[in-house]
Design an enzyme around this catalytic site. Structure first.
Site, PDB file in Angstrom:
ATOM      1  N   LYS A 168      45.628  49.009  43.222  1.00 42.11           N
ATOM      2  CA  LYS A 168      44.563  49.375  44.144  1.00 42.11           C
ATOM      3  C   LYS A 168      44.941  49.170  45.618  1.00 42.11           C
ATOM      4  CE  LYS A 168      41.012  48.590  40.619  1.00 42.11           C
ATOM      5  NZ  LYS A 168      40.824  49.993  40.218  1.00 42.11           N
ATOM      6  N   ASP A 222      45.707  39.119  35.987  1.00 40.02           N
ATOM      7  CA  ASP A 222      45.551  40.535  36.308  1.00 40.02           C
ATOM      8  C   ASP A 222      44.766  40.613  37.614  1.00 40.02           C
ATOM      9  OD1 ASP A 222      44.845  43.162  36.597  1.00 40.02           O
ATOM     10  OD2 ASP A 222      44.104  43.425  34.547  1.00 40.02           O
ATOM     11  N   TYR A 230      39.200  43.935  31.283  1.00 36.29           N
ATOM     12  CA  TYR A 230      39.875  45.221  31.100  1.00 36.29           C
ATOM     13  C   TYR A 230      41.240  45.172  31.768  1.00 36.29           C
ATOM     14  CZ  TYR A 230      40.652  50.292  31.362  1.00 36.29           C
ATOM     15  OH  TYR A 230      41.166  51.557  31.249  1.00 36.29           O
TER      16      TYR A 230
END
Length: 450
Positions: A251, A223, A128
């Site tokens: 994050k 990623d 994702y």
């Protein structure tokens, strides 16, 4: 709010019931609005690596807030955090801050295409990279959890240049490059998958991708929104010793505030406006609050013993849950790296998303609800990784393992009870049939029981 939430995986659609509504968080714990307390292994989906609501971070934020929350202009803090990122992430020579992981992946995709002059990109099934149109092809995270197809509303043209391969399958990647010679701009992946559950790369998979992208003048993009500063201070690329061309982050570098970033080689990053022609902008990008939280979080992670501690407690937690599953007679497998872990209710092994989908999601839902009753909060999906933090204590780990064993044992007993109930029902049916048969044999004209 659609589904009562502002992000799909927060809903309990795959595990049943209504989501708990959180009132406050501190350290490794969270409290809901009814006063129930939980040991938290979601950590706001990864950012809370030093623990929720850290006192030093809160104090720094309070001081920064006195100066304002957003400038819409350059501030010194952007430069401080940029230097911290550049100094330790091997691939990053220049960095651009944005406001989310999705935004970072959108920017890096546009940049890869601008730099190479090519349109096609390879992603991996179950990985994702945010909810941008081009990435919603065989995506993980909430798309996998909710069993959604490629999202309605995404034009075919937006995904026509997105090629997919199973994770850990270098042969398929070779085939895609052969079939699309000179057309592939980049290969993008989670170096450690966290959005199909926790799936680690097989030996030589990342090396194989680095080799094939170089041979074909394509870019390799990691990623690291999830893995950056979590599995090692320099991210997965430091941990595995593989340097990509471009990297996305998020994050942890925002310390719990909205943030994202993309960066890489100087010659590629100089394509980004205003240095170059590839346009990307953001009103709140590099805002002083997110930069402050990120700076103080990264400072804490620099302290000696940080990653050794994360490795220790995550190892104990993961092995404890696996042992509890096996001890109580359940098929279970899983793994961890540093402060990131996951487990599947299947015999395994799990190398990709297709393997992950063999997991018993009904069992996971029962396990999840049982653990919630025991005061333990995991992600409400079989297809999400879990996270530990520096705030998790040995007591938290022991309590979680004990709870897991109780829940799994009770589930096994429930299954046995259901089996016995089914057996008893069949036995009674046979008794009734036998009795009816005897009556029919002795009184064929008057017996209607058959």
């Amino acid at each position: 709010m659609p589904g009562g939430v502002n992000s799909p995986v927060r809903a309990f659609k795959s595990v049943g019931g209504q989501p708990i509504v959180i009132d406050s968080v501190k350290g490794s714990h969270m409290k809901d609005i009814d006063g129930n307390e939980y040991i938290d292994y979601v950590g706001s989906w990864g950012p809370a690596i030093i623990g929720h609501a850290d006192d030093e971070v809160l104090a720094a934020l309070a001081e920064t807030m006195k100066k304002g929350t957003s400038f819409g202009a350059p501030c010194l803090l952007e430069n401080v955090l940029a230097e911290m990122v550049i100094s330790v992430v091997p691939s990053i020579e220049m960095v651009r801050f944005v406001n989310s992981g999705t935004e970072a992946c959108m920017g890096v995709l546009r940049l890869a295409r601008a730099f190479t002059g090519r349109q096609k990109v390879i992603k991996f099934e179950g990985c994702y990279h945010g909810h941008a149109d081009a990435f919603l092809v065989k995506a993980g995270s909430g798309v996998a959890t909710l069993g959604l197809p490629d999202s309605p509303g995404v034009p075919k043209a937006a995904t026509s240049d997105t090629l997919t391969s199973p994770y850990n399958d270098i042969a398929t990647v070779h085939s895609l490059f052969e079939a699309n010679k000179g057309e592939i701009a980049a290969v993008i992946l989670e170096p450690v998958v966290g959005n199909s559950g926790f799936i680690a790369p097989q030996p030589d998979f990342l090396n194989g991708l680095r080799k094939i992208t170089k041979e074909n003048d394509a870019l390799l993009v990691f990623d690291e929104v999830m893995t950056g500063f979590r599995i090692a201070y320099g991210g997965a690329q430091e941990y595995f010793g593989i340097t990509p061309d471009l990297t996305t982050l998020g994050k942890i570098i925002g310390g719990g505030l909205p943030v994202g970033a993309y960066g890489g080689r100087r010659d590629i990053m100089e394509m980004v406006a205003p240095a170059g022609p590839m346009y990307q902008a953001g009103t709140l990008s590099g805002n002083p609050l997110a930069m402050t939280a990120g700076i103080h979080t990264l400072k804490r992670l620099q302290e000696p013993g940080t990653y050794e501690y994360l490795d220790k407690i995550t190892s104990e937690l993961t092995q404890g849950i696996l042992d509890a599953g096996k001890k109580t007679g359940h098929a279970i497998c899983g793994g961890y790296i540093s402060g990131m872990f996951g487990f599947f209710f299947t015999d395994g092994p799990v190398y990709n998303f297709e393997d992950a989908k063999k997991s018993d999601t009904t069992k996971f839902a029962r396990f999840y609800r049982g653990m919630l009753e025991e005061g333990v909060y995991f992600a409400p999906s079989q297809f999400e990784a879990g996270f530990t933090s520096l705030a998790h204590s040995s007591g938290d780990i022991e309590q979680t393992i004990s709870a897991a064993e109780r829940v799994l044992r009770m589930y096994k007993l429930m299954l046995l009870a259901l089996d016995w109930e089914s057996f008893a029902g069949i036995f009674l049916d046979l008794v009734c049939f036998s009795s009816a048969l005897v009556s029919f044999v002795h009184h064929p004209r008057t017996c209607h029981c058959l």
